[in-house]
Design a protein around this motif. Structure first.
Motif, mmCIF file in Angstrom:
data_model
loop_
_atom_site.group_PDB
_atom_site.id
_atom_site.type_symbol
_atom_site.label_atom_id
_atom_site.label_comp_id
_atom_site.label_asym_id
_atom_site.label_seq_id
_atom_site.Cartn_x
_atom_site.Cartn_y
_atom_site.Cartn_z
ATOM 1 N N SER A 1 0.821 -1.207 0.000
ATOM 2 C CA SER A 1 0.000 0.000 0.000
ATOM 3 C C SER A 1 0.854 1.256 0.000
ATOM 4 O O SER A 1 0.656 2.152 -0.820
ATOM 5 N N THR B 1 -3.348 6.234 -0.801
ATOM 6 C CA THR B 1 -4.573 6.700 -1.454
ATOM 7 C C THR B 1 -4.832 5.927 -2.733
ATOM 8 O O THR B 1 -5.946 5.446 -2.978
ATOM 9 N N ARG B 2 -3.790 5.788 -3.552
ATOM 10 C CA ARG B 2 -3.952 5.076 -4.815
ATOM 11 C C ARG B 2 -4.231 3.606 -4.593
ATOM 12 O O ARG B 2 -5.054 2.999 -5.291
ATOM 13 N N ALA C 1 -5.760 2.232 -2.176
ATOM 14 C CA ALA C 1 -7.145 2.062 -1.732
ATOM 15 C C ALA C 1 -8.114 2.030 -2.904
ATOM 16 O O ALA C 1 -9.196 1.432 -2.821
ATOM 17 N N GLU C 2 -7.723 2.657 -4.012
ATOM 18 C CA GLU C 2 -8.564 2.630 -5.204
ATOM 19 C C GLU C 2 -8.610 1.255 -5.841
ATOM 20 O O GLU C 2 -9.488 0.973 -6.658
ATOM 21 N N HIS C 3 -7.656 0.389 -5.478
ATOM 22 C CA HIS C 3 -7.616 -0.978 -6.001
ATOM 23 C C HIS C 3 -8.155 -1.976 -4.977
ATOM 24 O O HIS C 3 -7.776 -3.155 -5.002
ATOM 25 N N ALA C 4 -9.002 -1.525 -4.092
ATOM 26 C CA ALA C 4 -9.493 -2.393 -3.013
ATOM 27 C C ALA C 4 -10.254 -3.606 -3.537
ATOM 28 O O ALA C 4 -10.417 -4.603 -2.829
ATOM 29 N N ASP C 5 -10.708 -3.532 -4.787
ATOM 30 C CA ASP C 5 -11.467 -4.643 -5.358
ATOM 31 C C ASP C 5 -10.557 -5.703 -5.979
ATOM 32 O O ASP C 5 -11.044 -6.706 -6.508
ATOM 33 N N GLU C 6 -9.228 -5.513 -5.884
ATOM 34 C CA GLU C 6 -8.296 -6.464 -6.479
ATOM 35 C C GLU C 6 -8.059 -7.658 -5.544
ATOM 36 O O GLU C 6 -6.925 -7.975 -5.178
#
Length: 209
Positions: A111, A117-118, A120-125
Motif C-alpha cells: 500500500s 490513497t492510490r 485504496a482505489e484498487h481495493a477490489d483487487e
C-alpha cells in the motif's frame, strides 16, 4: 531469531551524537531506506532492522519494537518505526502511540509503495497477488519454501487457485527484476502486471521523519 542491526558501519549509518533519528524498520525495506538516505543526503538517519521473515510471524514484531524503543530512546532525538500495520491487527500502532513514536501509515508495504490513497482505489483487487522489489528477489525464501511448494508443488492450487493476477509493484526500473517477476507469475499460473511505483509514501514518510 533475535532482532539484529544491519551492518551500520558498512552502510555508513553508524550513530554519531545528538540530533539524530533512528529508523527502526522491517528488514525487507533496508535496501530502499539506504537508497533514499543516500539519494537525499539524510545523514542524520540511522537504521536498525528487524528480520524480514517476521512478516510470517507478525506476533514477534510488536514486542521487539517495544524492547528496542525502550533500550535506545535515550540515544536519539527521535525514533521512527518503518513498518505499516503488517498483520499486527492494530497492535503496532497502539504500541507506538503508547511509546510516543511515529510509524508509517498504511496496512502494509504494498500500500505505501503504491501510495496509500492510490492503493485504496484498487481495493477490489482481491484476486491479485503482490510483489515488491524485495519479494521478487527473495520469492523462493519468503514465499515458495515457507509454504512448502518446493516439496509439495500440488499445493499450489490450494494456496493460489483463486488468484488471477500477479502485480509487481516496482520500486526501481530494473529489467532483471521485471523478468524475474514475469517468471514467478508464469510459475504460479497468473497473469503478469507491472506497476512502477518508485518509493511511494515511504519517501514522504522518511522526509517527514
Amino acid at each position: 531469531m533475535t532482532p539484529r542491526d544491519t551492518d551500520l558501519t558498512q552502510a555508513g549509518l553508524a550513530p554519531s551524537g545528538r540530533g539524530r533519528v533512528l529508523l527502526l524498520a522491517c528488514g525487507a525495506l533496508a535496501h530502499e531506506i539506504i537508497a533514499l538516505r543516500r539519494m537525499n543526503g539524510w545523514d542524520h538517519l540511522d537504521l536498525q532492522c528487524l528480520p524480514a521473515i517476521w512478516h510470517n510471524h507478525p506476533e514477534r514484531i510488536v514486542p521487539a519494537v517495544q524492547d528496542i524503543v525502550a533500550a535506545r530512546h535515550g540515544d536519539y532525538d527521535r525514533i521512527f518505526v518503518v513498518y505499516a500495520d503488517c498483520g499486527t491487527g492494530g497492535q503496532l500502532q497502539a504500541a507506538c502511540d503508547s511509546l510516543g513514536v511515529r510509524m508509517i501509515a498504511g496496512p502494509h508495504c504494498y500500500s505505501f509503495f503504491e501510495g496509500n490513497t492510490r492503493f485504496a482505489e484498487h481495493a477490489d483487487e482481491i484476486t491479485a497477488f503482490y510483489l515488491t522489489d524485495f519479494l521478487t528477489r527473495q520469492f523462493d525464501a519468503f514465499v515458495w519454501k515457507p509454504l512448502g511448494l518446493d516439496r509439495h508443488p500440488a499445493l499450489l492450487d490450494m494456496y493460489f487457485g483463486n488468484y488471477e493476477t500477479l502485480v509487481y509493484l516496482a520500486q526501481t526500473d530494473d529489467a532483471d527484476l521485471t523478468a524475474r517477476g514475469a517468471k514467478i507469475a508464469a510459475r504460479m499460473g497468473l497473469t503478469f502486471e507491472r506497476r512502477f511505483t518508485g518509493y511511494g509514501d515511504l519517501a514522504k514518510a522518511l522526509a517527514q521523519a
